[in-house]
Design a protein around this motif. Structure first.
Motif, PDB file in Angstrom:
ATOM      1  N   UNK A  12     -61.233  72.227 -10.256  1.00 29.74           N
ATOM      2  CA  UNK A  12     -61.052  73.642 -10.626  1.00 29.74           C
ATOM      3  C   UNK A  12     -60.765  73.770 -12.127  1.00 29.74           C
ATOM      4  N   UNK A  13     -59.955  72.864 -12.679  1.00 23.37           N
ATOM      5  CA  UNK A  13     -59.732  72.851 -14.142  1.00 23.37           C
ATOM      6  C   UNK A  13     -61.049  72.632 -14.886  1.00 23.37           C
ATOM      7  N   UNK A  14     -61.844  71.672 -14.381  1.00 27.16           N
ATOM      8  CA  UNK A  14     -63.065  71.269 -15.088  1.00 27.16           C
ATOM      9  C   UNK A  14     -64.096  72.400 -15.101  1.00 27.16           C
ATOM     10  N   UNK A  15     -64.285  73.056 -13.949  1.00 27.47           N
ATOM     11  CA  UNK A  15     -65.371  74.063 -13.868  1.00 27.47           C
ATOM     12  C   UNK A  15     -64.951  75.401 -14.466  1.00 27.47           C
ATOM     13  N   UNK A  16     -63.624  75.626 -14.561  1.00 24.66           N
ATOM     14  CA  UNK A  16     -63.132  76.857 -15.193  1.00 24.66           C
ATOM     15  C   UNK A  16     -63.386  78.108 -14.366  1.00 24.66           C
ATOM     16  N   UNK A  17     -63.130  79.256 -14.997  1.00 23.16           N
ATOM     17  CA  UNK A  17     -63.193  80.545 -14.287  1.00 23.16           C
ATOM     18  C   UNK A  17     -64.599  80.911 -13.812  1.00 23.16           C
ATOM     19  N   UNK A  18     -65.608  80.373 -14.488  1.00 20.19           N
ATOM     20  CA  UNK A  18     -66.989  80.734 -14.124  1.00 20.19           C
ATOM     21  C   UNK A  18     -67.512  79.921 -12.945  1.00 20.19           C
ATOM     22  N   UNK A  57     -56.730  62.871 -17.264  1.00 22.51           N
ATOM     23  CA  UNK A  57     -56.243  64.251 -17.387  1.00 22.51           C
ATOM     24  C   UNK A  57     -57.391  65.247 -17.303  1.00 22.51           C
ATOM     25  N   UNK A  58     -57.023  66.475 -16.941  1.00 24.15           N
ATOM     26  CA  UNK A  58     -57.909  67.622 -17.179  1.00 24.15           C
ATOM     27  C   UNK A  58     -57.098  68.635 -17.987  1.00 24.15           C
ATOM     28  N   UNK A  59     -57.781  69.614 -18.590  1.00 22.70           N
ATOM     29  CA  UNK A  59     -57.015  70.668 -19.290  1.00 22.70           C
ATOM     30  C   UNK A  59     -56.637  71.727 -18.258  1.00 22.70           C
ATOM     31  N   UNK A  60     -55.388  72.136 -18.318  1.00 22.46           N
ATOM     32  CA  UNK A  60     -54.855  73.022 -17.280  1.00 22.46           C
ATOM     33  C   UNK A  60     -55.458  74.423 -17.393  1.00 22.46           C
ATOM     34  N   UNK A  92     -70.152  63.988 -14.587  1.00 24.17           N
ATOM     35  CA  UNK A  92     -70.466  65.056 -15.540  1.00 24.17           C
ATOM     36  C   UNK A  92     -70.438  66.422 -14.849  1.00 24.17           C
ATOM     37  N   UNK A  93     -69.321  66.701 -14.171  1.00 30.20           N
ATOM     38  CA  UNK A  93     -69.124  68.040 -13.610  1.00 30.20           C
ATOM     39  C   UNK A  93     -68.818  68.945 -14.801  1.00 30.20           C
ATOM     40  N   UNK A  94     -69.490  70.112 -14.839  1.00 32.82           N
ATOM     41  CA  UNK A  94     -69.411  70.936 -16.056  1.00 32.82           C
ATOM     42  C   UNK A  94     -68.763  72.291 -15.797  1.00 32.82           C
ATOM     43  N   UNK A  95     -68.361  72.928 -16.871  1.00 28.27           N
ATOM     44  CA  UNK A  95     -67.862  74.317 -16.793  1.00 28.27           C
ATOM     45  C   UNK A  95     -68.921  75.166 -16.108  1.00 28.27           C
TER      46      UNK A  95
END
Ligand SMILES: C[S@@+](CC[C@H](N)C(=O)[O-])C[C@H]1O[C@@H](n2cnc3c(N)ncnc32)[C@H](O)[C@@H]1O
Length: 223
Positions: free
Chosen positions: A89-95, A22-25, A67-70
Motif C-alpha cells: 500500500x505504501x509502494x503503490x500510493x493513493x492512485x 523500508x517503504x516510505x510511509x 518492481x511494483x510501482x506507484x
C-alpha cells in the motif's frame, strides 16, 4: 551520509549497512503492526520485517524484480491481517488499489480495519480457489501476489494469473513446501512448482527464502 538507498527501479529502500528493508510511509506518523518508523532524507520510512513477510524476505535475498510501482493495481491472495499488504500500500500510493482476498473471516475483519486507514486496500472475504466468487468485484491487475499456504497453491496461482493478470503483468507466488507435502524435500517441491509454472509463464526470478522463511520460496513471473 544516509545508508538508506532505493532498490534500482523500485519504491523499496534498503539500509545497506544494517540490512533492513523500508517503504516510505503513506500515512506519516501512523503504524499498524508496531513497526519502527525512521526519518531520513526528509521522508518517513516504515521498517518491513523479512521474517514476517515473504516479499520482504525475497528482497533481502536479493530479488531484483520487485518492481511494483506507484498506481499499480494488485490482486493479493491471502492478505491475512494485512502486514505485507500495508507495505505494498505504501509502494503503490493513493492512485493504486489492492484487492485483498482471504477465506478466513477473522483476518478479513482486521484487514477491514486496516482499510479504513489505508484507503487503497479493498478486503474481500472469498476462497481464492473459487475465482468466480470474486471475479466480478475486481478488475484486470498489474500484479498478482499470492501467499495462501494451500495444498493447491500452484493451481490457484495459475488460474488467477490466466484470468486476472494483464499481459505484461507480474506474478509473485510464495510457495510453502509443507502445505503441499509434509514429507517430500522442499527443494523437490519447489522444482515441481517451477516446472508447472514455466509451461505457461516466463519465470523472471526464483529465491529460496530460508532461513528468513523456512521451507518457502518465491517464484516471480511475467505474463
Ligand atoms: C501465511 S498467511 C498470509 C500472510 C500474509 N500474506 C502477509 O504476509 O501478511 C496465509 C493466509 O492465506 C489464507 N488462505 C488460505 N487458504 C486460502 C484460500 N483458499 N483462499 C483465500 N485465502 C486463503 C489464510 O486464511 C491466511 O490468512
Amino acid at each position: 551520509m544516509s545508508n538508506i538507498k532505493p532498490l534500482p527501479g523500485t519504491e523499496i529502500y534498503i539500509d545497506t549497512k544494517k540490512r533492513r528493508v523500508y517503504t516510505t510511509n503513506l500515512l506519516p506518523g501512523k503504524t499498524h503492526f508496531m513497526e519502527r518508523l525512521r526519518r531520513d532524507q526528509g521522508k518517513e520510512f516504515r521498517e518491513w520485517d523479512p521474517t514476517r513477510s515473504k516479499l520482504a524476505a525475497a528482497v533481502m535475498k536479493g530479488a531484483p524484480q520487485v518492481t511494483i510501482k506507484k498506481g499499480d493495481i494488485i490482486l493479493y491472495l491471502g492478505i491475512s491481517h494485512g502486514y505485507t499488504a500495508s507495505f505494498i500500500s505504501d509502494i503503490i500510493g493513493d492512485e493504486g488499489i489492492i484487492f485483498g482476498v482471504d477465506s478466513a473471516p477473522r483476518v478479513v475483519r482486521d484487514a477491514l480495519l486496516l482499510s479504513r486507514e489505508r484507503k487503497n486496500i479493498i478486503p474481500i472475504l472469498a476462497d481464492a480457489s473459487h475465482l468466480t466468487t470474486y471475479l466480478s468485484r475486481i478488475c484486470a491487475v498489474d500484479v498478482l501476489y499470492q501467499d495462501v499456504a494451500q495444498k493447491k497453491q500452484v493451481d490457484i496461482f495459475l488460474e488467477n494469473c490466466r484470468i486476472c493478470l494483464k499481459p505484461g503483468g507480474m506474478g509473485f507466488l510464495a510457495v510453502k513446501a509443507r502445505s503441499i507435502d509434509v514429507k517430500k524435500p522442499a527443494k523437490q517441491l519447489f522444482e515441481e512448482a517451477r516446472r508447472r509454472i514455466e509451461k505457461e509463464f516466463k519465470i523472471t526470478d526464483f529465491r529460496v527464502l530460508d532461513p528468513l522463511e523456512k521451507d518457502h520460496c518465491m517464484i516471480m513471473i511475467k505474463k
